[in-house]
Each structure stands twice: as structure tokens, then as C-alpha cells.
Design a protein around this motif. Structure first.
Motif, mmCIF file in Angstrom:
data_model
loop_
_atom_site.group_PDB
_atom_site.id
_atom_site.type_symbol
_atom_site.label_atom_id
_atom_site.label_comp_id
_atom_site.label_asym_id
_atom_site.label_seq_id
_atom_site.Cartn_x
_atom_site.Cartn_y
_atom_site.Cartn_z
ATOM 1 N N ALA A 93 42.231 39.054 36.312
ATOM 2 C CA ALA A 93 40.994 38.150 36.866
ATOM 3 C C ALA A 93 40.355 38.642 38.154
ATOM 4 N N PRO A 94 41.170 38.485 39.122
ATOM 5 C CA PRO A 94 40.688 38.794 40.401
ATOM 6 C C PRO A 94 40.055 40.291 40.250
ATOM 7 N N LEU A 95 40.341 41.502 39.543
ATOM 8 C CA LEU A 95 39.880 42.658 39.479
ATOM 9 C C LEU A 95 38.407 42.316 39.036
ATOM 10 N N ARG A 96 38.242 41.506 37.865
ATOM 11 C CA ARG A 96 36.876 41.461 37.007
ATOM 12 C C ARG A 96 35.801 40.511 37.942
ATOM 13 N N ARG A 97 36.523 39.598 38.944
ATOM 14 C CA ARG A 97 35.440 38.647 39.410
ATOM 15 C C ARG A 97 35.080 39.650 40.799
ATOM 16 N N PHE A 98 35.933 40.555 41.232
ATOM 17 C CA PHE A 98 35.224 41.355 42.368
ATOM 18 C C PHE A 98 34.151 42.377 41.773
ATOM 19 N N GLY A 99 34.359 42.992 40.684
ATOM 20 C CA GLY A 99 33.411 43.748 39.842
ATOM 21 C C GLY A 99 33.541 45.282 40.461
ATOM 22 N N ARG A 109 35.274 49.558 48.142
ATOM 23 C CA ARG A 109 34.574 48.407 48.750
ATOM 24 C C ARG A 109 35.319 47.363 49.100
ATOM 25 N N ARG A 110 36.316 47.091 48.563
ATOM 26 C CA ARG A 110 37.386 45.811 49.167
ATOM 27 C C ARG A 110 37.641 46.301 50.698
ATOM 28 N N LEU A 111 38.125 47.448 50.847
ATOM 29 C CA LEU A 111 38.405 47.996 52.216
ATOM 30 C C LEU A 111 37.274 48.507 53.109
ATOM 31 N N GLY A 112 36.309 48.690 52.685
ATOM 32 C CA GLY A 112 35.322 49.338 53.402
ATOM 33 C C GLY A 112 35.373 50.565 54.099
ATOM 34 N N SER A 113 35.819 51.529 52.839
ATOM 35 C CA SER A 113 36.073 52.874 53.561
ATOM 36 C C SER A 113 36.006 53.778 52.321
ATOM 37 N N GLU A 114 34.899 54.827 52.848
ATOM 38 C CA GLU A 114 34.840 55.885 51.797
ATOM 39 C C GLU A 114 36.337 56.987 51.662
ATOM 40 N N THR A 115 36.870 56.893 53.107
ATOM 41 C CA THR A 115 38.149 57.713 52.959
ATOM 42 C C THR A 115 39.210 56.942 52.017
ATOM 43 N N VAL A 116 39.278 55.809 51.741
ATOM 44 C CA VAL A 116 40.110 55.325 50.898
ATOM 45 C C VAL A 116 39.503 55.468 49.361
ATOM 46 N N ARG A 117 38.425 55.467 49.089
ATOM 47 C CA ARG A 117 37.713 55.788 47.808
ATOM 48 C C ARG A 117 37.902 57.096 47.487
ATOM 49 N N ARG A 278 38.788 48.965 32.055
ATOM 50 C CA ARG A 278 38.293 48.007 30.804
ATOM 51 C C ARG A 278 37.858 46.825 31.377
ATOM 52 N N TYR A 279 38.733 46.128 32.500
ATOM 53 C CA TYR A 279 38.462 44.737 32.731
ATOM 54 C C TYR A 279 37.085 44.584 33.425
ATOM 55 N N PHE A 280 36.541 45.659 34.027
ATOM 56 C CA PHE A 280 35.125 45.657 34.594
ATOM 57 C C PHE A 280 34.067 45.272 33.567
ATOM 58 N N THR A 281 34.355 45.685 32.174
ATOM 59 C CA THR A 281 33.454 45.425 31.123
ATOM 60 C C THR A 281 33.520 44.095 30.638
ATOM 61 N N SER A 282 34.406 43.071 31.076
ATOM 62 C CA SER A 282 34.534 41.588 30.327
ATOM 63 C C SER A 282 33.289 40.861 31.393
ATOM 64 N N PRO A 283 32.739 39.872 30.629
ATOM 65 C CA PRO A 283 31.783 39.211 31.349
ATOM 66 C C PRO A 283 32.374 38.313 32.492
ATOM 67 N N THR A 284 33.614 37.881 32.405
ATOM 68 C CA THR A 284 33.879 36.878 33.401
ATOM 69 C C THR A 284 35.219 37.209 33.740
ATOM 70 N N ARG A 528 35.161 36.926 52.695
ATOM 71 C CA ARG A 528 34.344 37.094 51.483
ATOM 72 C C ARG A 528 34.787 37.543 50.232
ATOM 73 N N SER A 529 35.421 38.832 50.636
ATOM 74 C CA SER A 529 36.033 39.707 49.362
ATOM 75 C C SER A 529 37.192 38.523 48.771
ATOM 76 N N TRP A 530 37.978 37.843 49.570
ATOM 77 C CA TRP A 530 38.897 36.959 49.029
ATOM 78 C C TRP A 530 38.338 35.769 48.147
ATOM 79 N N GLN A 531 37.380 35.251 48.573
ATOM 80 C CA GLN A 531 36.640 34.408 47.719
ATOM 81 C C GLN A 531 36.126 35.008 46.511
ATOM 82 N N THR A 532 35.643 36.058 46.491
ATOM 83 C CA THR A 532 35.115 36.551 45.431
ATOM 84 C C THR A 532 36.255 36.789 44.377
ATOM 85 N N MET A 533 37.128 37.370 44.715
ATOM 86 C CA MET A 533 38.415 37.736 43.734
ATOM 87 C C MET A 533 39.116 36.475 43.360
ATOM 88 N N HIS A 534 39.299 35.526 43.990
ATOM 89 C CA HIS A 534 40.316 34.504 43.695
ATOM 90 C C HIS A 534 39.406 33.144 43.456
#
Length: 564
Positions: A93-99, A109-117, A278-284, A528-534
Motif C-alpha cells: 500500500a505505501p509503495l502504490r500511494r507514493f507512486g 524521489r523519496r530520498l531526493g537523490s539521483e545518486t540513490v537512483r 506491478r504495484y505501481f499499476t494498481s489504481p490505489t 510530505r513523503s511520509w503522509q503520501t505513503m501512509h
């Protein structure tokens, strides 16, 4: 290959290809290509995840591991199925909410870093390649048994690898996530149907699981010793000096080794890119969690059947050798030389050539389905996370999709090349199932390098970009180092732990990530990220809109039926 076997295989492949063509994406956007427009329903997504996850390691490998080592092989089924429990509780659920599009995209995006990516892209590609190779090996094994002939001067094993890889690469590049989702759902139903048919057939012929386990366990467990002509008795890892028994643990792993295997498989699931995408493909978020519940139920059914059929093969094949001359070439004193042949051989025993065709088609469908998901994950990782963001930030949607399609081709060629280099006979004496064992490597890398950081980023506000990079690198280095040391170790408890390294590597990754995060600064938008995920009002509003849209569709269907 006989006409009936060829017909079963051709029908399965024709159905899959038709679905891919009909359900291909209509637009050229990356959301359509990578995420099927984020409109995949619960049941469809659950079937597609099962098609993604229940690979050659599940269909051929679990039954083969049970066939070769008895109860120790069943730990693969336990670990594979248990992996979705932490996904249900902590990730879906948190993964899909964040998108986002992929694991690297989420972490970046969660950690604001291209190095992490970029570091995550490297780890993801290693996991994908480690998972792809055993799928190609499984396709080679199945083709070798089903067709028995090569083309263009290639042997059957190589032909199977190249043919299956080429077919699925075309389907993925053409159909994207939308086409692949529906083909994987259909492929899973075909796969499950093959298992159910085979299980029903052996039971109807008088097979009883409890009686079979008791009968097999009355004698020591023997297996072919590599390329020799005789059988080698397995020694119990729990009781040194005593022979191993089918119905008792210890045929391959000691107590710690069994625990380490289950932990490696269970933790690795949450870090598998082709499953998590695949969880990113769910609507919610709620739909993502409900999908996981469906997957858990389906996994219980699937793996129960695989364990039962592995046992049935060990019990029934020795008695069938005398009446079936073709079995003599595949067995040594009634025991299969290649454990992965267990299910196809059972299919041929009870269904003649048509039965072999059904089971072999199921095995190839499992391979194609998983390869499709892996290639899409590779495409999302390279095409979206690298090409769009770093190589060509001004890329059009069409250019980005083309980059993803090119990535599928390159990744498929690399996997096919490695699969050709890994012959099953080279590993037969050292592993209960080469396919299941090789997939364990992918789970170990994912569970050691990705899952710890992934879960921390979801559930610990204080996670930083530097901590995530350090955790991924530490987990990867420890896991690969233990693998390498395990390859140089002859056996015993030490080797069991080294070849299933997540039990040690994952805690190292967590501790490293936490220590470094404590010394560095978290992202500015962490709340903001925390609220989006949870869970936020926006998420609840999105769920209400999704329910309203569903109600409108139902009302429209009722209205159309009333007009007829």
C-alpha cells in the motif's frame, strides 16, 4: 515432438500472442508502456503477479527440489510463498500511494537523490539478470525434453533458450505493460491449469500423499552422482553419518541452512523489481494490498500442488521405468538424472505425448511470463530512470518508449548468453535443482541490497540518501562476497550459510544504512513523503473516485443490457 505435444504447445503460444496483440497499449506514453495506465484491477493484477512470480523455479524447480531432496526441497515452496507476507504488511500500500515507475524511481524521489537512483539501477539490473538466467536454463531444459531437436546446427538446449527469449522479447517490446499484464494473467491460468490437471490425474490413478511419503521414507534417499552410472546415497546434514530420508529434514541443509534459505527467499521477494513494479499499476493503495491477499491465496494453492507432484514423481516414476523404454535414457536405477524433468515425465506417464505437451507448455509459459516481467522491469529501470533523466532529459514520450524497447533486447541477449554458458549437468551433483538454486541467488541479492533500504525508506523518516547508498553497497558486497566464498567451499554448515547470505547480509545493510543516516541530513520534504505513503485525504479521495468510476461502469452495463 509428436503431433499432440506440438499442438498443445502451439495452442498455448498462439493464445498468449493473441492476447498480447489485442491488449497492446493504444498510446505511446511511458505511463501506458510501463504502468498500463495505472488502471489494472485487483484480480487481473493478482493473476499477472502470479504469472510474473511463478517462474520456472516455481513450476519446475520446486517440484524438482522436492523430488531430489524431499522435505528440504519443500523449504523452497515455504520461502517463495512466505515472501508475500512482508510485502502485504509493509510494502504494497505505501509503495502504490507514493507512486512512480520503478524501485530506483521510488528511492530517488523519496530520498531526493539521483545518486540513490543510479546505484539502485545497478543493483536492480544485477537482480534482473540473476533472475533471467535460470528462466532461460528452464526453457532449454524443457525444449530438450519436449522437442529433442535443435535448429541451425544448435543443440536442443541452446535452441530452447534462443527461441523462448526471442519470442518473449518481441511480445514485450510490442505489448508493453498493458499487453504483458494480460498475457501474464492468461499464462498463470494456463500454468495453474496444467498443475491442477496433473495433480487430479495422479490422484485419480490412486496416488495418496501420506502413503507415498511413508513409502519413500522407508529407504535411504539416493540420487544420481553427476555423470556417473550409479546412485550416490545422500548423507543427513542434521545427523552426520546417517543416511538422509525423504520425509525428514537434512537431506541437503542443516538446521541453520534451512532457516537461512527461508529468510533469503522471504526477504528477497520485497526487492524483486519485476514484482514490485506491478504495484505501481494498481489504481490505489488499498487495491495494491487486496491484490497481495489474492496472491498469497493463489501461492498457497500453487506451491501445495508443486510439493505434492514432486513427491508423486519420486514415488511413481521408478515403477514406470520397466514398461516405458524411453524412461531408461532419463533415469539411473529409476531416479531421474535431471530433477527438473519430474513434472514433464509425470505428464507423459499419465497423459502420453499429449500430457507431456500440456506440462511442457506450462513450463515454457512460466518461463515466458517471468522473462516478460523481468524485461519490462529492465526497460523501466534503464529507459525511464537512466535515459529520460540523464542521457536525454528532453526526450519525447515516443523516444522514451523506444529506449525501453531497445533495453529489452539488450537485456534479453545478455541473459540468453549466460544461460547458454550454464549447462544443467555442470551443477547436477551440487544442487537439488539448478533452476531453483540459481533463482535463490537473485533473491539473495534483492533481499540483501534492496529490501532493507526499501523498507527503511518506507517506514523510517530519518533515512537519508547517503545511508541508502551505503546500505545497498554494503548488502551487495557482503552477499556477493559470501556467494564467492561459498563457491570455493566444499560443503557443510559453512557453505549452507554462505550460499544463502541474506541472514547476515541484510542486517549488515540495515546497520550500515542506519549509522550513515544518523550522521547525514534527511530530505527536506520527508513529512510530505511520509503522509503520501501512509495515507492522506488525497489517497482516500482517489479511492472514492475509483469506486465511483466502477459503479458508473456497472450502471452503464446494466443500462445497455436493459436496452437490448
Amino acid at each position: 515432438m509428436t503431433g499432440s505435444a506440438a499442438l498443445a504447445l502451439a495452442a498455448a503460444l498462439a493464445l498468449v500472442a493473441t492476447v498480447a496483440v489485442v491488449m497492446r497499449p493504444r498510446g505511446a506514453s511511458t505511463v501506458d508502456f510501463y504502468l498500463a495506465g495505472q488502471r489494472v484491477g485487483v484480480a487481473t493484477n493478482a493473476f499477472a503477479i502470479c504469472g510474473d512470480y511463478f517462474s520456472a523455479a516455481s513450476f519446475l524447480g520446486v517440484a524438482a527440489a522436492v523430488y531430489a531432496t524431499g522435505l528440504d526441497g519443500a523449504w523452497y515452496a515455504v520461502g517463495f510463498a512466505a515472501g508475500f507476507v512482508p510485502v502485504l504488511l509493509f510494502v504494497a500500500a505505501p509503495l502504490r500511494r507514493f507512486g512512480e515507475f520503478s524501485i530506483p524511481d521510488f528511492l530517488g524521489r523519496r530520498l531526493g537523490s539521483e545518486t540513490v537512483r543510479l546505484v539502485a539501477v545497478g543493483v536492480v539490473q544485477l537482480v534482473i539478470l540473476s533472475y533471467l538466467v535460470p528462466q532461460t536454463v528452464g526453457s532449454g531444459i524443457t525444449w530438450e525434453l519436449l522437442v529433442g531437436e535443435g535448429v541451425l546446427g544448435l543443440d536442443p538446449y541452446a535452441t530452447g533458450i534462443l527461441a523462448s527469449t526471442a519470442v518473449v522479447t518481441v511480445l514485450v517490446a510490442f505489448g508493453g505493460m498493458r499487453g504483458t499484464t494480460w498475457t501474464q494473467a492468461v499464462q498463470f491460468l494456463l500454468l495453474l491449469g496444467a498443475l491442477v490437471w496433473l495433480a487430479a490425474t495422479v490422484v485419480a490413478e490412486g496416488f495418496h500423499y501420506g502413503e507415498a511419503v511413508e513409502s519413500i521414507s522407508s529407504v535411504p534417499l539416493d540420487n544420481p552422482a553427476g555423470s556417473t552410472d550409479g546412485l550416490t546415497p545422500e548423507q543427513s546434514a542434521l545427523h552426520p553419518g546417517e543416511p538422509a530420508v525423504f520425509g525428514e529434514p537434512g537431506a541437503r541443509y542443516g538446521g541453520l541452512g534451512q532457516f537461512a534459505l527461508i529468510v533469503t527467499l522471504a526477504m528477497g521477494t520485497a526487492g524483486l523489481p519485476h514484482v514490485m513494479n506491478r504495484y505501481f499499476t494498481s489504481p490505489t493503495g488499498t487495491a495494491a494490498r487486496t491484490t497481495t491477499v489474492w496472491v498469497l491465496c493463489l501461492a498457497g494453492i500453487f506451491y501445495s500442488l508443486a510439493v505434492m507432484l514432486g513427491t508423486a514423481a519420486r514415488d511413481l516414476i521408478p515403477a514406470a521405468v520397466a514398461d516405458r523404454p524411453w524412461l531408461a535414457e532419463l533415469t539411473v536405477d529409476g531416479v531421474l538424472r535431471v530433477p527438473e524433468h519430474a513434472l514433464p515425465v509425470l505428464g507423459r506417464i499419465f497423459g502420453e505425448d499429449a500430457g507431456l505437451g500440456v506440462v511442457a507448455a506450462g513450463a515454457l509459459v512460466a518461463v515466458l511470463s517471468t522473462i516478460a516481467g523481468l524485461l519490462l522491469a529492465a526497460a523501466a529501470s534503464w529507459g525511464h530512470d537512466v535515459y529520460e533523466r540523464h542521457i536525454n532529459p528532453r526526450a519525447t514520450q515516443r523516444q522514451a518508449v523506444l529506449a525501453g524497447r531497445v533495453t529489452t533486447l539488450v537485456t534479453a541477449c545478455a541473459a540468453a548468453g549466460l544461460g547458454l554458458a550454464m549447462r544443467p549437468e555442470s551443477f547436477a551433483a551440487a544442487t537439488p535443482s539448478i533452476v531453483a538454486t540459481m533463482v535463490t541467488w537473485a533473491f539473495a541479492v534483492a533481499g540483501s541490497a534492496l529490501t532493507p533500504v526499501f523498507v527503511l525508506a518506507i517506514w523510517w523518516r530519518r533515512t537519508t540518501a547517503a545511508g541508502a547508498v551505503a546500505g545497498m553497497v554494503a548488502g551487495l558486497v557482503v552477499a556477493v562476497g559470501m556467494f564467492t566464498a561459498g563457491a570455493l567451499t566444499s560443503g557443510g554448515l559453512l557453505r549452507e550459510v554462505l550460499v544463502t547470505p541474506t541472514l547476515l547480509a541484510a542486517p549488515v545493510a540495515v546497520v550500515t544504512a542506519v549509522v550513515v543516516s544518523r550522521r547525514t541530513t534527511p530530505p527536506a520534504d520527508v513529512e510530505r513523503s511520509w503522509q503520501t505513503m501512509h495515507g492522506t485525504a488525497a489517497d482516500r479521495r482517489a479511492e472514492r473516485i475509483a469506486r465511483l468510476m466502477l459503479a458508473e461502469r456497472r450502471a452503464a452495463r446494466r443500462w445497455r443490457r436493459a436496452r437490448r
